[in-house]
Design an enzyme around this catalytic site. Structure first.
Site, mmCIF file in Angstrom:
data_model
loop_
_atom_site.group_PDB
_atom_site.id
_atom_site.type_symbol
_atom_site.label_atom_id
_atom_site.label_comp_id
_atom_site.label_asym_id
_atom_site.label_seq_id
_atom_site.Cartn_x
_atom_site.Cartn_y
_atom_site.Cartn_z
ATOM 1 N N LYS A 54 0.837 -1.203 0.000
ATOM 2 C CA LYS A 54 0.000 0.000 0.000
ATOM 3 C C LYS A 54 0.870 1.251 0.000
ATOM 4 C CE LYS A 54 -3.795 -2.489 2.137
ATOM 5 N NZ LYS A 54 -4.552 -2.896 3.326
ATOM 6 N N GLN A 98 -5.152 -1.942 9.355
ATOM 7 C CA GLN A 98 -4.939 -3.248 8.745
ATOM 8 C C GLN A 98 -5.510 -4.354 9.640
ATOM 9 O OE1 GLN A 98 -3.709 -3.571 5.652
ATOM 10 N NE2 GLN A 98 -3.932 -5.793 5.700
ATOM 11 N N ASP A 121 -11.508 1.946 3.367
ATOM 12 C CA ASP A 121 -11.721 0.503 3.265
ATOM 13 C C ASP A 121 -13.195 0.178 3.014
ATOM 14 O OD1 ASP A 121 -9.633 -1.335 3.414
ATOM 15 O OD2 ASP A 121 -9.344 -1.030 5.569
HETATM 16 N N1 GUN Z 1 -6.781 -7.428 5.715
HETATM 17 C C1 GUN Z 1 -7.004 -8.184 4.625
HETATM 18 N N2 GUN Z 1 -7.601 -7.450 3.658
HETATM 19 C C2 GUN Z 1 -7.762 -6.210 4.149
HETATM 20 C C3 GUN Z 1 -8.309 -5.013 3.638
HETATM 21 O O1 GUN Z 1 -8.798 -4.922 2.508
HETATM 22 N N3 GUN Z 1 -8.278 -3.935 4.475
HETATM 23 C C4 GUN Z 1 -7.775 -4.015 5.726
HETATM 24 N N4 GUN Z 1 -7.817 -2.923 6.471
HETATM 25 N N5 GUN Z 1 -7.263 -5.106 6.240
HETATM 26 C C5 GUN Z 1 -7.257 -6.204 5.458
#
Ligand code: GUN
Length: 279
Positions: A54, A98, A121
């Site tokens: 990211k 996350q 998200d």
């Molecule tokens: N963990 C696995 N996929 C995601 C996601 O799309 N966003 C977040 N915040 N955590 C994750």
């Protein structure tokens, strides 16, 4: 005839190029640099990789990013305080925590602490609700990436029978809602579905997000189906999806690979949501 492979890497690059231009324009015309704050609690290796990806994508596109790497012992209070601070930081337009979080922290409480306008998200109940009623709001990145893949490949959705295997809040459920909003007829299946193969064989578009390696085999799909594999499973040979690629390749009309498929789209959709958060 073997299916056409949908190249997530290539599509993601296209979208990145578009976003780069949009970010440039925002800087030039409004003097705004989109900003994303990512919070990582603990040291789960997969999460660390995702967060690094990211960060890299932000840099690539021109988005300002800051990563808060917190120790696993961080208390829920401390995490909520940081979120509150970021909610009020003007140059941060998107806030992402996350997942998964350490067990002593309540995921739902944390997600609800993020201001819906910064919830890139799309996990906050306000955004989930907006998706369900067809109102504007942030849409989770993976399902948004799936729709984008279908659209950019020229695969029609309207009137098709879409079968989604998996009902997670991150992938399966929102994917089903988005397909429904695009006028597909949608069936949602999951681990307790009886005679799963009966359902998957009905699918014009099959979306698989169950988290089991090579779970969907060629005999479970219809000739000419579009197969979208959301799974990322680490096995001895490396990364594989939830779809048995080789046996489905022979029967499908389109298929997404793992790696290099949906996963590539997820990160770029996060970037898109972050740019849109400026508005
Ligand atoms: N963990 C696995 N996929 C995601 C996601 O799309 N966003 C977040 N915040 N955590 C994750």
């Amino acid at each position: 005839m073997a299916a056409q492979i949908i190249d997530g890497k290539k599509l993601a690059q296209q979208i990145k190029a578009e976003l780069r231009e949009e970010v440039e324009r925002l800087k030039r015309e409004r003097g705004i640099t989109p900003g994303l704050a990512v919070i990582l609690v603990g040291d789960d290796p997969a999460s660390r990789t995702y967060v690094r990806n990211k960060e890299r994508a932000c840099r690539d596109i021109g988005i300002f990013s800051q990563v808060h790497r917190l120790p696993a012992e961080t208390s829920q209070e401390q995490l909520l305080e940081l979120i509150e601070e970021l909610n009020h930081t003007d140059h941060i337009h998107g806030v992402l925590v996350q997942l998964p979080l350490p067990e002593h922290i309540d995921e739902r409480t944390v997600i609800q602490a993020i201001k819906p306008e910064k919830d890139v998200d799309g996990f906050h109940p306000v955004n989930v609700g907006n998706l369900h009623i067809g109102a504007p709001g942030f849409v989770p990145c993976t399902p948004r990436g799936i729709i984008e893949m279908l659209d950019r490949t020229g695969i029609p959705i309207k009137g098709k029978h879409a079968v989604v295997v998996g009902r997670s809040n991150i992938a399966g459920k929102p994917a089903a809602m988005l397909l429904l909003a695009r006028h597909a007829t949608v069936t949602i299946c999951h681990s307790r579905t009886v005679d799963l193969a009966y359902h998957t064989r009905q699918a014009d578009i099959l979306v698989v997000a169950v988290g089991r390696p090579r779970f969907i085999t060629g005999d479970m799909i219809k000739e000419g189906a579009v197969v979208i594999d959301v799974g990322v499973n680490r096995v001895d040979e490396g990364l594989v999806g939830d779809v048995d690629f080789d046996s489905c390749l022979e029967k499908a009309s389109y298929i997404t690979p793992v790696p290099g498929g949906v996963g590539r789209m997820t990160v770029v959709m996060l970037m898109k949501n972050t740019v849109e958060a400026v508005r």
